[in-house]
Design an enzyme around this catalytic site. Structure first.
Site, PDB file in Angstrom:
ATOM      1  N   CYS A   1      31.922  37.837  -8.911  1.00  0.00           N
ATOM      2  CA  CYS A   1      30.693  37.452  -9.608  1.00  0.00           C
ATOM      3  C   CYS A   1      31.079  36.400 -10.653  1.00  0.00           C
ATOM      4  O   CYS A   1      31.961  36.636 -11.471  1.00  0.00           O
ATOM      5  CB  CYS A   1      30.029  38.656 -10.275  1.00  0.00           C
ATOM      6  SG  CYS A   1      28.578  38.141 -11.234  1.00  0.00           S
TER       7      CYS A   1
ATOM      8  N   GLY B   1      22.342  35.723   2.815  1.00  0.00           N
ATOM      9  CA  GLY B   1      21.686  36.151   1.585  1.00  0.00           C
ATOM     10  C   GLY B   1      20.442  35.335   1.298  1.00  0.00           C
ATOM     11  O   GLY B   1      19.320  35.764   1.554  1.00  0.00           O
TER      12      GLY B   1
HETATM   13  C1  DHB Z   1      25.180  38.636  -9.621  1.00  0.00           C
HETATM   14  C2  DHB Z   1      26.343  39.090  -9.028  1.00  0.00           C
HETATM   15  C3  DHB Z   1      27.026  38.297  -8.111  1.00  0.00           C
HETATM   16  O1  DHB Z   1      28.163  38.703  -7.499  1.00  0.00           O
HETATM   17  C4  DHB Z   1      26.526  37.052  -7.803  1.00  0.00           C
HETATM   18  O2  DHB Z   1      27.185  36.287  -6.921  1.00  0.00           O
HETATM   19  C5  DHB Z   1      25.375  36.583  -8.390  1.00  0.00           C
HETATM   20  C6  DHB Z   1      24.708  37.380  -9.299  1.00  0.00           C
HETATM   21  C7  DHB Z   1      24.444  39.409 -10.643  1.00  0.00           C
HETATM   22  O3  DHB Z   1      24.097  40.579 -10.436  1.00  0.00           O
HETATM   23  O4  DHB Z   1      24.177  38.851 -11.722  1.00  0.00           O
END
Ligand code: DHB
Length: 300
Positions: free
Chosen positions: A127, A261
């Site tokens: 993330c 996605g």
């Molecule tokens: C979030 C988490 C992720 O892994 C990503 O790629 C985009 C957003 C999140 O929950 O903020």
């Protein structure tokens, strides 16, 4: 013609996997399975419940989306108790995504997920905006090694590791392979920003977010291509697949399966049928008997 593939310790009826974070509730994961997905990945779970960031948490632009949801989830135990059983009613593998902040948290959640009936784990080490989790972990091959080793020691479930764009991507992926991960998922969203010119400030409450959608695809394809040259475990491609041609592109680069996605957000769950029909027709027309025959062909 069968579209079934064996990848990362799982047998899938087709190579199209719902990416993490797109549909959160178990009932929606079940619907994705009903719509044709070969497997589904849960929202990334954390040990403690998280509310997520305030809105705006998602902004669309011409190349896709930028989002910073803040890993909202009811906490690992609660999700596994209420949502996982519903998701499993879809009768396709359910991959539980975990976003811990250190190897101890990953271990605890991995044990809980295995006991609850997860079919595989996806360690979200990528993330791009979660402080002290995500990419901060995944860009350090030594930390990746420590986390995968710890999770490997506590479960026999297939371990997939989702990595993001960083200079050490290949070294982190090799660490996953050496520590017994069954697959690498490449790549996560890219850290980015959109500025509202009327308000004259960043649009997202978190300022930074992860870029997904078509703009991401050539970067992700490049990463898959480079990883394929170095890895012997399968790669699952992820990043801006909007139609079957994009999926074929990832496979030719070296992906054994692909995650979808943003296309689900734009086109709805019918994207899974569209991908299966398109891939099936392409394989038939070109004389291939299985999606697996496409994997890595662009390297010749
Ligand atoms: C979030 C988490 C992720 O892994 C990503 O790629 C985009 C957003 C999140 O929950 O903020």
């Amino acid at each position: 013609m069968t579209l079934s593939v064996k990848v990362g310790g799982l047998k899938l009826r087709n190579p199209f996997i719902l990416a993490s974070g797109i549909l959160s509730h178990g009932s929606l994961l079940k619907r994705a399975a009903g719509a044709g997905a070969g497997a589904v990945v849960t929202k990334s779970l954390t040990l403690e419940p998280r509310e997520g960031y305030p809105t705006p948490a998602l902004v669309a632009f011409e190349g896709g989306f930028v989002n910073a949801m803040g890993l909202p989830n009811p906490g690992c135990e609660e999700y596994l108790r209420t949502d996982l059983p519903l998701a499993k009613e879809g009768k396709v593998p359910v991959i539980v995504s975990l976003a811990g902040s250190h190897e101890g948290e990953f271990e605890r959640m991995a044990v809980l997920a295995a006991d609850a009936g997860a079919d595989a784990l996806e360690l979200n080490l990528s993330c791009p905006h979660a402080e002290k989790r995500g990419l901060e972990l995944g860009q350090d091959p030594a930390i990746v090694r420590k986390i995968v080793r710890r999770v490997r020691s506590c479960t026999s479930l297939p371990i997939w590791v989702k990595l993001g764009l960083c200079d050490s991507l290949i070294d982190s992926a090799l660490a996953c392979q050496q520590e017994g991960a069954q697959a690498v998922v490449a790549i996560n969203t890219l850290r980015s920003m959109i500025i509202d010119v009327d308000a004259r400030r960043p649009t997202l409450s978190n300022l930074f977010g992860g870029l997904s959608g078509p703009a991401l695809r050539p970067v992700a394809v490049r990463c898959v291509f480079e990883l394929y040259e170095k890895l012997s475990i399968p790669i699952i491609g992820s990043g801006g697949v909007m139609g079957w041609r994009d999926a074929v592109e990832f496979m030719l680069a070296g992906a054994a399966a692909v995650q979808v996605g943003s296309a689900v957000a734009i086109k709805g769950l019918q994207i899974f049928r569209e991908l299966c029909d398109g891939l099936g027709a392409y394989l038939k027309k070109e004389g291939f008997s299985s999606p697996t025959n496409l994997v890595g062909l662009a390297h010749r």
